[in-house]
Design an enzyme around this catalytic site. Structure first.
Site, PDB file in Angstrom:
ATOM      1  CB  CYS A 102      -1.093   0.055   1.263  1.00 25.41           C
ATOM      2  SG  CYS A 102      -0.037  -0.073   2.871  1.00 25.41           S
ATOM      3  CD  GLN A 156       3.731  -4.961  10.211  1.00 25.54           C
ATOM      4  OE1 GLN A 156       4.476  -4.173  10.200  1.00 25.54           O
ATOM      5  NE2 GLN A 156       3.055  -5.527  11.300  1.00 25.54           N
ATOM      6  CD  GLN A 201       4.357  -5.431   3.195  1.00 25.90           C
ATOM      7  OE1 GLN A 201       5.162  -4.604   3.132  1.00 25.90           O
ATOM      8  NE2 GLN A 201       3.157  -5.359   3.585  1.00 25.90           N
ATOM      9  NE  ARG A 246       8.295   0.445   0.755  1.00 28.65           N
ATOM     10  CZ  ARG A 246       9.247   1.602   0.839  1.00 28.65           C
ATOM     11  NH1 ARG A 246       9.992   2.048  -0.061  1.00 28.65           N
ATOM     12  NH2 ARG A 246       9.288   2.340   1.785  1.00 28.65           N
ATOM     13  N   GLY A 256     -13.538  -1.300  13.490  1.00 29.37           N
ATOM     14  CA  GLY A 256     -12.835  -0.714  12.421  1.00 29.37           C
ATOM     15  C   GLY A 256     -11.315  -1.366  12.659  1.00 29.37           C
ATOM     16  CD  GLU A 257      -6.461   0.310   8.913  1.00 32.01           C
ATOM     17  OE1 GLU A 257      -5.270   0.139   8.972  1.00 32.01           O
ATOM     18  OE2 GLU A 257      -7.319   1.183   8.405  1.00 32.01           O
TER      19      GLU A 257
END
Length: 424
Positions: free
Chosen positions: A50, A114, A118, A52, A189-190
Protein backbone atom coordinates in the site's frame (compact mmCIF):
# COMPACT_ATOMS: atom_id res chain seq x y z
CA UNK A 1 26.13 -6.19 -14.92
CA UNK A 2 24.08 -3.51 -13.15
CA UNK A 3 21.52 -3.50 -10.35
CA UNK A 4 18.51 -1.18 -10.48
CA UNK A 5 15.92 -0.35 -7.84
CA UNK A 6 13.21 1.98 -9.04
CA UNK A 7 9.64 2.85 -8.15
CA UNK A 8 7.45 5.12 -6.04
CA UNK A 9 6.56 5.21 -2.35
CA UNK A 10 4.62 7.16 0.29
CA UNK A 11 7.29 9.88 0.31
CA UNK A 12 7.19 10.61 -3.41
CA UNK A 13 3.65 9.83 -4.60
CA UNK A 14 0.08 10.48 -3.46
CA UNK A 15 -2.28 7.66 -2.51
CA UNK A 16 -4.06 8.14 -5.83
CA UNK A 17 -0.87 7.54 -7.81
CA UNK A 18 0.24 4.66 -5.57
CA UNK A 19 -3.09 2.93 -6.14
CA UNK A 20 -2.70 3.24 -9.92
CA UNK A 21 0.86 1.89 -9.90
CA UNK A 22 0.14 -1.02 -7.55
CA UNK A 23 0.24 -4.62 -8.80
CA UNK A 24 -2.36 -7.12 -7.68
CA UNK A 25 -1.08 -10.58 -6.64
CA UNK A 26 -2.73 -12.02 -9.76
CA UNK A 27 -0.77 -9.65 -12.03
CA UNK A 28 2.71 -10.24 -10.64
CA UNK A 29 3.88 -13.38 -12.45
CA UNK A 30 2.74 -12.14 -15.87
CA UNK A 31 4.14 -8.65 -15.20
CA UNK A 32 7.53 -10.05 -14.20
CA UNK A 33 7.82 -12.15 -17.33
CA UNK A 34 6.70 -9.24 -19.49
CA UNK A 35 9.24 -6.98 -17.79
CA UNK A 36 12.09 -9.34 -18.65
CA UNK A 37 10.85 -9.91 -22.20
CA UNK A 38 10.24 -6.28 -23.12
CA UNK A 39 13.16 -4.55 -21.38
CA UNK A 40 16.89 -5.17 -20.96
CA UNK A 41 16.25 -6.71 -17.55
CA UNK A 42 17.73 -10.19 -17.23
CA UNK A 43 16.42 -10.69 -13.69
CA UNK A 44 13.49 -8.97 -11.98
CA UNK A 45 11.35 -8.85 -8.84
CA UNK A 46 8.43 -6.60 -7.92
CA UNK A 47 7.50 -5.39 -4.43
CA UNK A 48 3.99 -3.91 -4.29
CA UNK A 49 2.40 -2.76 -1.01
CA UNK A 50 0.00 0.00 0.00
CA UNK A 51 2.96 2.32 0.55
CA UNK A 52 5.28 1.43 -2.35
CA UNK A 53 5.65 -0.24 -5.73
CA UNK A 54 9.28 -1.04 -6.52
CA UNK A 55 11.10 -3.00 -9.22
CA UNK A 56 14.41 -4.70 -8.44
CA UNK A 57 16.36 -5.54 -11.58
CA UNK A 58 19.64 -6.92 -12.89
CA UNK A 59 20.69 -5.66 -16.31
CA UNK A 60 23.79 -5.87 -18.45
CA UNK A 61 23.61 -2.12 -19.04
CA UNK A 62 21.55 0.54 -17.27
CA UNK A 63 18.21 1.17 -19.01
CA UNK A 64 16.14 2.88 -16.32
CA UNK A 65 14.20 5.03 -18.83
CA UNK A 66 13.12 1.93 -20.71
CA UNK A 67 11.85 0.31 -17.49
CA UNK A 68 10.00 3.46 -16.41
CA UNK A 69 8.36 3.58 -19.85
CA UNK A 70 7.28 -0.04 -19.43
CA UNK A 71 5.90 0.64 -15.93
CA UNK A 72 3.96 3.69 -17.15
CA UNK A 73 2.55 1.75 -20.10
CA UNK A 74 1.60 -1.25 -17.97
CA UNK A 75 -0.49 0.93 -15.66
CA UNK A 76 -1.74 3.34 -18.33
CA UNK A 77 0.04 6.36 -16.84
CA UNK A 78 1.84 9.07 -18.74
CA UNK A 79 5.61 8.72 -18.53
CA UNK A 80 5.89 12.35 -17.37
CA UNK A 81 3.49 11.74 -14.49
CA UNK A 82 5.38 8.66 -13.35
CA UNK A 83 8.81 10.23 -13.79
CA UNK A 84 7.75 13.14 -11.57
CA UNK A 85 7.36 10.88 -8.53
CA UNK A 86 9.69 7.96 -9.32
CA UNK A 87 13.18 7.35 -7.99
CA UNK A 88 16.00 5.29 -9.49
CA UNK A 89 18.93 3.75 -7.61
CA UNK A 90 21.85 2.02 -9.36
CA UNK A 91 24.38 -0.59 -8.24
CA UNK A 92 25.65 0.20 -4.69
CA UNK A 93 22.77 2.64 -4.15
CA UNK A 94 20.26 -0.01 -5.31
CA UNK A 95 21.73 -2.55 -2.90
CA UNK A 96 21.58 -0.01 -0.06
CA UNK A 97 17.98 0.89 -0.89
CA UNK A 98 16.83 -2.74 -0.82
CA UNK A 99 18.56 -3.34 2.52
CA UNK A 100 17.08 -0.16 4.02
CA UNK A 101 13.59 -1.12 2.85
CA UNK A 102 13.85 -4.65 4.25
CA UNK A 103 15.16 -3.28 7.57
CA UNK A 104 12.21 -0.91 7.97
CA UNK A 105 14.40 2.20 7.60
CA UNK A 106 12.41 3.50 4.61
CA UNK A 107 8.95 2.71 6.01
CA UNK A 108 6.21 5.16 6.96
CA UNK A 109 6.49 3.73 10.48
CA UNK A 110 10.21 3.49 11.22
CA UNK A 111 11.29 -0.07 11.95
CA UNK A 112 7.96 -1.73 11.14
CA UNK A 113 8.51 -5.50 10.71
CA UNK A 114 5.90 -6.37 8.06
CA UNK A 115 7.99 -5.09 5.15
CA UNK A 116 10.57 -7.87 5.51
CA UNK A 117 7.87 -10.50 5.06
CA UNK A 118 6.53 -8.60 2.05
CA UNK A 119 10.00 -8.57 0.47
CA UNK A 120 10.34 -12.30 1.06
CA UNK A 121 6.99 -12.78 -0.69
CA UNK A 122 8.20 -10.65 -3.62
CA UNK A 123 11.27 -12.88 -3.91
CA UNK A 124 9.16 -16.04 -3.77
CA UNK A 125 6.84 -14.80 -6.54
CA UNK A 126 9.81 -13.85 -8.72
CA UNK A 127 11.26 -17.32 -8.25
CA UNK A 128 7.90 -18.79 -9.23
CA UNK A 129 7.89 -16.62 -12.36
CA UNK A 130 11.45 -17.71 -13.16
CA UNK A 131 12.75 -14.13 -13.24
CA UNK A 132 15.27 -14.40 -10.39
CA UNK A 133 18.71 -15.67 -11.33
CA UNK A 134 22.00 -16.02 -9.45
CA UNK A 135 22.81 -12.31 -9.11
CA UNK A 136 19.45 -10.96 -7.94
CA UNK A 137 19.03 -14.11 -5.87
CA UNK A 138 22.31 -13.40 -4.05
CA UNK A 139 21.22 -9.79 -3.51
CA UNK A 140 17.94 -10.86 -1.93
CA UNK A 141 19.70 -13.32 0.38
CA UNK A 142 22.20 -10.64 1.45
CA UNK A 143 19.29 -8.24 1.99
CA UNK A 144 17.43 -10.70 4.22
CA UNK A 145 20.61 -11.42 6.18
CA UNK A 146 21.28 -7.72 6.78
CA UNK A 147 17.68 -7.05 7.82
CA UNK A 148 17.86 -9.93 10.29
CA UNK A 149 21.07 -8.49 11.76
CA UNK A 150 19.40 -5.09 12.12
CA UNK A 151 16.47 -6.69 13.97
CA UNK A 152 18.77 -8.72 16.20
CA UNK A 153 21.46 -6.16 16.98
CA UNK A 154 19.41 -2.95 17.32
CA UNK A 155 16.29 -1.84 19.18
CA UNK A 156 14.66 -0.42 16.08
CA UNK A 157 11.64 -2.71 16.30
CA UNK A 158 11.32 -3.21 20.04
CA UNK A 159 9.03 -0.37 21.16
CA UNK A 160 5.45 -0.02 19.85
CA UNK A 161 4.82 2.83 17.43
CA UNK A 162 1.18 2.19 16.54
CA UNK A 163 -1.71 3.27 18.73
CA UNK A 164 -3.11 -0.27 18.74
CA UNK A 165 0.18 -1.84 19.77
CA UNK A 166 0.78 0.85 22.40
CA UNK A 167 -2.66 0.15 23.93
CA UNK A 168 -1.91 -3.55 24.26
CA UNK A 169 1.58 -2.85 25.60
CA UNK A 170 0.11 -0.66 28.37
CA UNK A 171 -2.34 -3.45 29.22
CA UNK A 172 0.59 -5.86 29.60
CA UNK A 173 2.13 -3.50 32.19
CA UNK A 174 -0.97 -3.77 34.35
CA UNK A 175 -1.89 -7.42 33.73
CA UNK A 176 1.35 -9.37 33.75
CA UNK A 177 -0.46 -12.63 32.92
CA UNK A 178 -2.55 -11.83 29.85
CA UNK A 179 -3.69 -15.45 29.61
CA UNK A 180 -5.96 -14.88 32.61
CA UNK A 181 -7.41 -11.58 31.33
CA UNK A 182 -10.62 -10.91 29.42
CA UNK A 183 -10.99 -8.07 26.93
CA UNK A 184 -13.94 -6.07 25.62
CA UNK A 185 -13.35 -4.29 22.31
CA UNK A 186 -15.86 -1.63 21.28
CA UNK A 187 -16.01 -1.01 17.54
CA UNK A 188 -14.94 -3.13 14.56
CA UNK A 189 -12.79 -0.84 12.45
CA UNK A 190 -9.13 -1.07 11.41
CA UNK A 191 -7.68 0.03 14.77
CA UNK A 192 -9.80 -2.41 16.78
CA UNK A 193 -8.86 -5.15 14.31
CA UNK A 194 -5.18 -4.47 15.04
CA UNK A 195 -5.90 -4.42 18.78
CA UNK A 196 -7.68 -7.77 18.50
CA UNK A 197 -4.75 -9.25 16.62
CA UNK A 198 -2.24 -8.08 19.24
CA UNK A 199 -4.41 -9.32 22.13
CA UNK A 200 -4.90 -12.67 20.40
CA UNK A 201 -1.13 -12.98 19.92
CA UNK A 202 -0.65 -12.27 23.63
CA UNK A 203 -2.96 -15.18 24.45
CA UNK A 204 -5.77 -13.20 26.11
CA UNK A 205 -8.24 -15.65 27.69
CA UNK A 206 -11.43 -14.25 26.12
CA UNK A 207 -12.11 -11.42 23.67
CA UNK A 208 -15.55 -9.85 23.11
CA UNK A 209 -16.23 -7.51 20.17
CA UNK A 210 -19.15 -5.09 20.63
CA UNK A 211 -20.41 -3.17 17.61
CA UNK A 212 -23.46 -1.28 16.40
CA UNK A 213 -24.12 -4.03 13.84
CA UNK A 214 -23.79 -7.63 14.94
CA UNK A 215 -22.75 -8.86 11.49
CA UNK A 216 -19.69 -6.62 11.40
CA UNK A 217 -18.77 -7.66 14.95
CA UNK A 218 -19.02 -11.32 13.97
CA UNK A 219 -16.83 -10.84 10.90
CA UNK A 220 -14.07 -9.49 13.12
CA UNK A 221 -14.64 -11.92 16.00
CA UNK A 222 -14.37 -14.97 13.74
CA UNK A 223 -10.79 -14.04 12.80
CA UNK A 224 -9.58 -14.38 16.38
CA UNK A 225 -11.98 -16.85 18.00
CA UNK A 226 -13.75 -13.98 19.79
CA UNK A 227 -17.38 -13.47 20.81
CA UNK A 228 -19.60 -10.85 19.08
CA UNK A 229 -22.26 -8.71 20.83
CA UNK A 230 -24.20 -5.50 20.22
CA UNK A 231 -23.39 -2.17 21.90
CA UNK A 232 -26.49 -2.64 24.06
CA UNK A 233 -24.81 -5.70 25.63
CA UNK A 234 -21.79 -3.74 26.89
CA UNK A 235 -23.03 -3.36 30.52
CA UNK A 236 -23.36 -7.14 30.83
CA UNK A 237 -19.93 -7.78 29.33
CA UNK A 238 -18.25 -5.04 31.35
CA UNK A 239 -18.57 -7.05 34.55
CA UNK A 240 -16.20 -9.72 33.25
CA UNK A 241 -13.84 -7.42 31.33
CA UNK A 242 -10.36 -6.64 32.64
CA UNK A 243 -9.40 -4.72 29.50
CA UNK A 244 -11.70 -2.34 27.60
CA UNK A 245 -10.50 -0.69 24.40
CA UNK A 246 -12.86 1.45 22.35
CA UNK A 247 -12.63 3.02 18.91
CA UNK A 248 -15.89 3.88 17.17
CA UNK A 249 -17.15 6.74 15.01
CA UNK A 250 -19.88 7.64 17.48
CA UNK A 251 -20.46 11.35 18.09
CA UNK A 252 -21.62 10.69 21.67
CA UNK A 253 -20.01 8.69 24.51
CA UNK A 254 -20.90 5.01 24.51
CA UNK A 255 -19.71 4.19 28.01
CA UNK A 256 -20.67 6.39 30.98
CA UNK A 257 -19.53 6.70 34.57
CA UNK A 258 -22.66 5.07 36.00
CA UNK A 259 -22.31 1.85 33.97
CA UNK A 260 -18.68 1.49 34.99
CA UNK A 261 -19.46 2.12 38.66
CA UNK A 262 -22.06 -0.65 38.63
CA UNK A 263 -19.64 -3.04 36.94
CA UNK A 264 -16.90 -2.26 39.50
CA UNK A 265 -19.26 -3.08 42.39
CA UNK A 266 -20.11 -6.44 40.82
CA UNK A 267 -16.40 -7.05 40.21
CA UNK A 268 -15.69 -6.24 43.88
CA UNK A 269 -13.46 -3.41 42.66
CA UNK A 270 -11.15 -5.61 40.63
CA UNK A 271 -9.27 -3.08 38.39
CA UNK A 272 -10.30 -2.34 34.80
CA UNK A 273 -7.83 -1.02 32.24
CA UNK A 274 -9.51 1.22 29.66
CA UNK A 275 -8.23 2.86 26.49
CA UNK A 276 -10.37 5.33 24.55
CA UNK A 277 -8.83 5.66 21.09
CA UNK A 278 -11.87 7.39 19.57
CA UNK A 279 -12.18 11.06 18.62
CA UNK A 280 -14.75 12.23 19.75
CA UNK A 281 -14.32 10.11 22.89
CA UNK A 282 -16.32 6.92 23.44
CA UNK A 283 -15.77 6.84 27.23
CA UNK A 284 -16.90 9.73 29.45
CA UNK A 285 -13.85 11.50 30.94
CA UNK A 286 -15.40 11.19 34.41
CA UNK A 287 -14.80 7.44 34.27
CA UNK A 288 -11.12 8.19 34.83
CA UNK A 289 -11.99 9.63 38.27
CA UNK A 290 -13.15 6.24 39.55
CA UNK A 291 -10.91 4.18 41.79
CA UNK A 292 -9.77 0.91 40.24
CA UNK A 293 -10.06 2.30 36.70
CA UNK A 294 -6.97 3.04 34.60
CA UNK A 295 -8.26 5.20 31.73
CA UNK A 296 -6.00 6.30 28.88
CA UNK A 297 -7.00 8.50 25.94
CA UNK A 298 -5.62 8.60 22.41
CA UNK A 299 -3.46 11.58 23.45
CA UNK A 300 -1.84 9.47 26.17
CA UNK A 301 -1.06 6.78 23.61
CA UNK A 302 0.37 9.32 21.18
CA UNK A 303 2.81 10.36 23.90
CA UNK A 304 3.87 6.72 24.30
CA UNK A 305 4.20 6.35 20.52
CA UNK A 306 6.22 9.59 20.23
CA UNK A 307 8.59 8.48 22.99
CA UNK A 308 9.04 5.09 21.38
CA UNK A 309 9.65 6.70 17.99
CA UNK A 310 12.49 8.68 19.57
CA UNK A 311 13.93 5.40 20.82
CA UNK A 312 13.65 3.88 17.35
CA UNK A 313 15.27 6.91 15.75
CA UNK A 314 18.20 6.50 18.11
CA UNK A 315 18.52 2.88 17.01
CA UNK A 316 18.19 3.88 13.35
CA UNK A 317 21.74 5.26 13.27
CA UNK A 318 23.14 1.90 14.36
CA UNK A 319 20.87 0.22 11.80
CA UNK A 320 22.16 2.50 9.02
CA UNK A 321 25.73 1.51 9.90
CA UNK A 322 24.81 -2.18 9.72
CA UNK A 323 23.19 -1.61 6.33
CA UNK A 324 26.33 0.20 5.15
CA UNK A 325 28.42 -2.77 6.22
CA UNK A 326 26.03 -5.13 4.45
CA UNK A 327 26.38 -3.15 1.20
CA UNK A 328 30.18 -3.18 1.36
CA UNK A 329 30.30 -6.91 2.11
CA UNK A 330 27.87 -7.81 -0.68
CA UNK A 331 29.59 -5.69 -3.32
CA UNK A 332 32.98 -7.11 -2.31
CA UNK A 333 31.69 -10.66 -2.68
CA UNK A 334 30.13 -9.75 -6.01
CA UNK A 335 33.43 -8.39 -7.28
CA UNK A 336 35.13 -11.58 -6.13
CA UNK A 337 32.57 -13.58 -8.11
CA UNK A 338 33.36 -11.50 -11.19
CA UNK A 339 36.90 -12.93 -11.11
CA UNK A 340 35.67 -16.52 -10.99
CA UNK A 341 35.00 -16.80 -14.74
CA UNK A 342 38.40 -15.29 -15.59
CA UNK A 343 40.18 -17.59 -13.15
CA UNK A 344 38.29 -20.60 -14.50
CA UNK A 345 39.25 -19.76 -18.10
CA UNK A 346 42.88 -19.10 -17.11
CA UNK A 347 43.09 -22.41 -15.24
CA UNK A 348 41.60 -24.31 -18.19
CA UNK A 349 44.12 -22.68 -20.52
CA UNK A 350 47.00 -23.59 -18.17
CA UNK A 351 45.75 -27.17 -17.87
CA UNK A 352 45.60 -27.52 -21.67
CA UNK A 353 49.19 -26.28 -21.88
CA UNK A 354 50.21 -28.70 -19.16
CA UNK A 355 48.57 -31.64 -20.94
CA UNK A 356 50.22 -30.73 -24.25
CA UNK A 357 53.69 -30.47 -22.70
CA UNK A 358 53.14 -33.64 -20.68
CA UNK A 359 52.20 -35.53 -23.87
CA UNK A 360 55.40 -34.28 -25.52
CA UNK A 361 57.44 -35.43 -22.52
CA UNK A 362 55.84 -38.88 -22.62
CA UNK A 363 56.67 -39.21 -26.35
CA UNK A 364 60.28 -38.23 -25.69
CA UNK A 365 60.54 -40.90 -22.98
CA UNK A 366 59.02 -43.46 -25.33
CA UNK A 367 61.64 -42.53 -27.97
CA UNK A 368 64.45 -43.20 -25.50
CA UNK A 369 65.33 -39.70 -24.29
CA UNK A 370 66.83 -39.54 -20.81
CA UNK A 371 64.60 -38.62 -17.91
CA UNK A 372 66.85 -35.63 -17.13
CA UNK A 373 66.49 -34.24 -20.68
CA UNK A 374 62.72 -34.85 -20.67
CA UNK A 375 62.26 -33.02 -17.34
CA UNK A 376 64.35 -30.07 -18.52
CA UNK A 377 62.38 -29.82 -21.77
CA UNK A 378 59.07 -30.11 -19.88
CA UNK A 379 60.05 -27.27 -17.55
CA UNK A 380 61.22 -25.03 -20.42
CA UNK A 381 58.12 -25.76 -22.50
CA UNK A 382 55.73 -25.02 -19.63
CA UNK A 383 57.56 -21.82 -18.69
CA UNK A 384 57.70 -20.50 -22.25
CA UNK A 385 54.08 -21.22 -23.05
CA UNK A 386 52.70 -19.91 -19.74
CA UNK A 387 54.71 -16.68 -20.12
CA UNK A 388 54.12 -16.15 -23.85
CA UNK A 389 50.67 -14.48 -23.81
CA UNK A 390 51.33 -12.28 -20.72
CA UNK A 391 54.69 -11.21 -22.23
CA UNK A 392 53.12 -10.20 -25.54
CA UNK A 393 50.33 -8.27 -23.81
CA UNK A 394 52.70 -6.50 -21.39
CA UNK A 395 54.90 -5.32 -24.27
CA UNK A 396 51.85 -4.03 -26.11
CA UNK A 397 50.57 -2.23 -23.00
CA UNK A 398 53.97 -0.64 -22.49
CA UNK A 399 54.12 0.48 -26.12
CA UNK A 400 50.65 2.03 -25.72
CA UNK A 401 51.74 3.91 -22.61
CA UNK A 402 49.43 1.89 -20.35
CA UNK A 403 51.70 2.18 -17.32
CA UNK A 404 48.72 1.81 -14.97
CA UNK A 405 48.17 -1.68 -16.40
CA UNK A 406 51.85 -2.47 -15.92
CA UNK A 407 51.51 -1.52 -12.25
CA UNK A 408 48.51 -3.84 -11.95
CA UNK A 409 50.54 -6.63 -13.56
CA UNK A 410 53.31 -6.02 -11.04
CA UNK A 411 50.76 -6.49 -8.26
CA UNK A 412 48.98 -9.39 -10.00
CA UNK A 413 52.15 -11.45 -10.33
CA UNK A 414 53.33 -10.44 -6.82
CA UNK A 415 56.61 -9.04 -8.21
CA UNK A 416 58.96 -7.09 -5.97
CA UNK A 417 60.57 -4.65 -8.41
CA UNK A 418 63.29 -3.59 -5.96
CA UNK A 419 64.36 -7.17 -5.24
CA UNK A 420 64.47 -7.98 -8.97
CA UNK A 421 66.75 -5.02 -9.68
CA UNK A 422 69.11 -6.03 -6.88
CA UNK A 423 69.21 -9.57 -8.24
CA UNK A 424 70.23 -8.19 -11.62
Amino acid sequence: MAFLALGINHKTASVDVRERVAFTPEQLVEALRQLCNLTASREAAILSTCNRSELYLEQEQISADEVLAWLAGYHNLSLEELRACAYVHQDDAAVRHMMRVASGLDSMVLGEPQILGQMKSAYAVAREAGTVGPLLGRLFQATFSTAKTVRTDTAIGENPVSVAFAAVSLAKQIFTDMHRSQALLIGAGETITLVARHLHEQGVKRIVVANRTLERARMLAEQFGAHAVLLADIPDELVNSDIVISSTASQLPILGKGAVERALKQRKHKPIFMVDIAVPRDIEPEVGELDDVYLYTVDDLHEVVAENLKSRQGAAQAAEELVGGGVVEFMQRLRELAAVDVLRAYRQQAERTRDEELAKAQRMLANGSSAEDVMAQLARGLTNKLLHAPSVQLKKLSADGRFDALAVAQELFALDEGTDKQAQ
